[in-house]
Design a protein around this motif. Sequence first.
Motif, mmCIF file in Angstrom:
data_model
loop_
_atom_site.group_PDB
_atom_site.id
_atom_site.type_symbol
_atom_site.label_atom_id
_atom_site.label_comp_id
_atom_site.label_asym_id
_atom_site.label_seq_id
_atom_site.Cartn_x
_atom_site.Cartn_y
_atom_site.Cartn_z
ATOM 1 N N ILE A 129 39.679 38.255 43.205
ATOM 2 C CA ILE A 129 40.176 37.629 41.976
ATOM 3 C C ILE A 129 39.173 36.600 41.462
ATOM 4 O O ILE A 129 38.600 35.824 42.237
ATOM 5 C CB ILE A 129 41.547 36.952 42.222
ATOM 6 C CG1 ILE A 129 42.596 38.014 42.583
ATOM 7 C CG2 ILE A 129 42.004 36.162 41.005
ATOM 8 C CD1 ILE A 129 42.899 39.026 41.492
ATOM 9 N N GLN A 130 38.967 36.584 40.140
ATOM 10 C CA GLN A 130 38.028 35.647 39.552
ATOM 11 C C GLN A 130 38.512 34.209 39.720
ATOM 12 O O GLN A 130 39.710 33.938 39.828
ATOM 13 C CB GLN A 130 37.806 35.955 38.075
ATOM 14 C CG GLN A 130 38.918 35.525 37.140
ATOM 15 C CD GLN A 130 38.619 35.826 35.686
ATOM 16 O OE1 GLN A 130 39.138 36.773 35.132
ATOM 17 N NE2 GLN A 130 37.786 35.019 35.060
ATOM 18 N N PHE A 131 37.575 33.290 39.725
ATOM 19 C CA PHE A 131 37.896 31.889 39.973
ATOM 20 C C PHE A 131 38.206 31.166 38.674
ATOM 21 O O PHE A 131 37.382 31.085 37.769
ATOM 22 C CB PHE A 131 36.736 31.208 40.705
ATOM 23 C CG PHE A 131 36.627 31.647 42.137
ATOM 24 C CD1 PHE A 131 37.335 30.995 43.129
ATOM 25 C CD2 PHE A 131 35.850 32.740 42.483
ATOM 26 C CE1 PHE A 131 37.258 31.415 44.454
ATOM 27 C CE2 PHE A 131 35.760 33.167 43.798
ATOM 28 C CZ PHE A 131 36.469 32.505 44.786
ATOM 29 N N MET A 132 39.437 30.651 38.611
ATOM 30 C CA MET A 132 39.884 29.811 37.510
ATOM 31 C C MET A 132 40.734 28.699 38.120
ATOM 32 O O MET A 132 41.540 28.943 39.035
ATOM 33 C CB MET A 132 40.709 30.623 36.496
ATOM 34 C CG MET A 132 39.980 31.835 35.920
ATOM 35 S SD MET A 132 41.024 32.806 34.802
ATOM 36 C CE MET A 132 41.010 31.736 33.355
ATOM 37 N N GLU A 133 40.565 27.481 37.624
ATOM 38 C CA GLU A 133 41.293 26.349 38.209
ATOM 39 C C GLU A 133 42.807 26.519 38.128
ATOM 40 O O GLU A 133 43.547 25.923 38.905
ATOM 41 C CB GLU A 133 40.897 25.040 37.511
ATOM 42 C CG GLU A 133 39.575 24.461 37.984
ATOM 43 C CD GLU A 133 39.363 23.047 37.494
ATOM 44 O OE1 GLU A 133 39.953 22.681 36.455
ATOM 45 O OE2 GLU A 133 38.599 22.312 38.147
ATOM 46 N N PRO A 276 39.445 48.648 44.224
ATOM 47 C CA PRO A 276 38.838 47.387 43.764
ATOM 48 C C PRO A 276 37.327 47.386 43.937
ATOM 49 O O PRO A 276 36.782 48.084 44.795
ATOM 50 C CB PRO A 276 39.499 46.333 44.668
ATOM 51 C CG PRO A 276 39.977 47.069 45.870
ATOM 52 C CD PRO A 276 40.318 48.447 45.406
ATOM 53 N N VAL A 277 36.672 46.605 43.097
ATOM 54 C CA VAL A 277 35.231 46.380 43.217
ATOM 55 C C VAL A 277 35.043 44.934 43.674
ATOM 56 O O VAL A 277 35.234 43.996 42.902
ATOM 57 C CB VAL A 277 34.509 46.618 41.873
ATOM 58 C CG1 VAL A 277 33.026 46.285 42.007
ATOM 59 C CG2 VAL A 277 34.697 48.059 41.418
ATOM 60 N N ILE A 278 34.703 44.770 44.936
ATOM 61 C CA ILE A 278 34.539 43.431 45.512
ATOM 62 C C ILE A 278 33.179 43.390 46.185
ATOM 63 O O ILE A 278 32.990 43.905 47.292
ATOM 64 C CB ILE A 278 35.659 43.109 46.522
ATOM 65 C CG1 ILE A 278 37.038 43.210 45.861
ATOM 66 C CG2 ILE A 278 35.458 41.716 47.117
ATOM 67 C CD1 ILE A 278 38.205 43.007 46.818
ATOM 68 N N GLU A 285 29.490 37.591 38.628
ATOM 69 C CA GLU A 285 29.941 37.712 37.240
ATOM 70 C C GLU A 285 31.398 37.283 37.058
ATOM 71 O O GLU A 285 31.921 37.288 35.950
ATOM 72 C CB GLU A 285 29.767 39.155 36.759
ATOM 73 C CG GLU A 285 28.346 39.676 36.814
ATOM 74 C CD GLU A 285 27.389 38.919 35.907
ATOM 75 O OE1 GLU A 285 27.845 38.114 35.078
ATOM 76 O OE2 GLU A 285 26.167 39.130 36.028
ATOM 77 N N ASN A 286 32.062 36.912 38.148
ATOM 78 C CA ASN A 286 33.434 36.396 38.123
ATOM 79 C C ASN A 286 34.414 37.401 37.517
ATOM 80 O O ASN A 286 35.252 37.046 36.681
ATOM 81 C CB ASN A 286 33.495 35.057 37.378
ATOM 82 C CG ASN A 286 34.622 34.168 37.887
ATOM 83 O OD1 ASN A 286 35.131 34.366 38.994
ATOM 84 N ND2 ASN A 286 35.026 33.203 37.080
ATOM 85 N N PHE A 287 34.301 38.653 37.957
ATOM 86 C CA PHE A 287 35.264 39.681 37.548
ATOM 87 C C PHE A 287 36.431 39.701 38.526
ATOM 88 O O PHE A 287 36.303 39.306 39.685
ATOM 89 C CB PHE A 287 34.597 41.055 37.507
ATOM 90 C CG PHE A 287 34.033 41.401 36.154
ATOM 91 C CD1 PHE A 287 34.634 42.358 35.357
ATOM 92 C CD2 PHE A 287 32.904 40.751 35.670
ATOM 93 C CE1 PHE A 287 34.118 42.679 34.106
ATOM 94 C CE2 PHE A 287 32.372 41.065 34.423
ATOM 95 C CZ PHE A 287 32.991 42.030 33.636
ATOM 96 N N THR A 288 37.550 40.185 38.039
ATOM 97 C CA THR A 288 38.779 40.135 38.821
ATOM 98 C C THR A 288 39.342 41.527 39.057
ATOM 99 O O THR A 288 39.156 42.438 38.245
ATOM 100 C CB THR A 288 39.820 39.238 38.110
ATOM 101 O OG1 THR A 288 40.797 38.798 39.038
ATOM 102 C CG2 THR A 288 40.507 39.956 36.962
ATOM 103 N N LEU A 300 38.710 43.572 35.529
ATOM 104 C CA LEU A 300 38.591 42.939 34.217
ATOM 105 C C LEU A 300 38.032 41.538 34.311
ATOM 106 O O LEU A 300 37.884 40.955 35.382
ATOM 107 C CB LEU A 300 39.958 42.910 33.529
ATOM 108 C CG LEU A 300 41.111 42.157 34.216
ATOM 109 C CD1 LEU A 300 41.120 40.680 33.848
ATOM 110 C CD2 LEU A 300 42.450 42.769 33.860
ATOM 111 N N LYS A 301 37.778 41.011 33.137
ATOM 112 C CA LYS A 301 37.383 39.611 32.974
ATOM 113 C C LYS A 301 38.443 38.936 32.108
ATOM 114 O O LYS A 301 38.800 39.434 31.038
ATOM 115 C CB LYS A 301 36.019 39.535 32.293
ATOM 116 C CG LYS A 301 35.454 38.137 32.150
ATOM 117 C CD LYS A 301 34.567 37.776 33.302
ATOM 118 C CE LYS A 301 33.802 36.478 33.009
ATOM 119 N NZ LYS A 301 32.906 36.099 34.078
#
Length: 476
Positions: A129-133, A276-278, A285-288, A300-301
Amino acid sequence: MTVSKKVLACDLGASSGRAVLGSFDGKKLDLEVLHKFSNGGTYLNNDFHWDTLKQFNEIKKGIKKAVKKTSNNLDSVGIDTWGVDYGLLDKNGTLMSVPFHYRDDRTEGIMEEVFTKLSREEIYQETGIQFMELNTIFQLYAELKNRSWILDNAADLLFTPDLLNYFLTGKKYNEYTIASTSQLFNPNTNNWSDKIYDNLDFPGSIMQEIIHPAEKIGDILEKVKKECGIEGELPVIAVGSHDTASAVAAAPLQDKNSAYLSSGTWSLLGTELEQPVINEQSLKENFTNELGVEKTVRFLKNITGLWLIQECKRIWNRDGLNLSYSDITKAAEAAEPFKYSLDPDHHSFVNPDNMPEAIKNYCRETGQEMPEEPGEMARGIYESLAVNYKEVIEKLESLTDRKIETLHMVGGGIQAEILCQYTANISKKRVVTGPIEATAIGNILTQLIALGEIENLRQGREIVRNSVELKEYLPE
């Protein structure tokens, strides 16, 4: 003669909610919006919260209208909302506090503290999962830091749609697609990440059994039935309860060379995968890797969308300009192109008191000419969003080794035709828009699968193509 099935989609977005009645005659789907209401955060003692009880009451109003409209022949109900936010219940099943809004500032700086216990690489490897606060993982760590007593006494964590389903049925589950937004769920094991819970001292016992889209949650509680005028059983169905999962379910994707863009307050741009692509590059690129209906992966982003326009409009109208979205579009079309550009995901745009001033400050700090008129400001926002979409598509192609030929834009944002055309122009891709009510339609399709009316998502998307007018934009 086929008896029409009637199901109700309760679709709650970050700024508004609606109850949409779907009628399916075996071939075509008809929609009717029965109830609409405003939604959003409210400040309590400087903290930013959701008005969860209002949301529940509005859902009941929608159900009541649907029961009356169908002469008590409503077949099922499904709820979808935004991701990451949650409510905590005590051992008696009582909501312990007012749920926080993901835009509350309690998570500022928390991400770096979490990384001292578990690295960015380890968390991404576990969750994809992309990083968001605003992610649940950081909200929970803020709970642990600032009010540990509430986690010490919590018995259950329910994400927002899970919580609303619980209010309707008394049943406690965590739905699959909404769980995947939390950055606490492992998409490879399809379960909660023990590594994250153990290293961050989160109580794993508060999480629920996972329920999947198209499974029955339960019958509506008797007291709610009386309140809404329901006679007999009315099942609540688990749908793609993350609104983007439902929106993507309704996107009429036809091949692997298609991408989707769910356009609203947020823009969610990606493609549908089986696994998943991990890896190091997707982390960079911070994709989720969020999960979808029928156990698909929504690679996605998650990027800022029309939040920028919505907040500008709010301030302009507060100051007496009284501009409609149509007025804003016309002014943008007449404005000078590429007068300025901005990064829509810049931290200064997360929740400013005054968005137009925040944009001017950004231009000042980056050495650009400042937009003065609403048309100039709006045009720059639309152009900047389209440039951002182009960059994300290029990264998506690289990460998936696919050549994206068609971008399917769905959701309320496609009503901004200026944005759709700019996206085609700048990305050099064929853009197909529709449906507007993608989230509600995806919600309804999943209910119809649960009821045995359609077989699968592929059939559901064919129904979408037969039921909704799609529009094409080619690069100019």
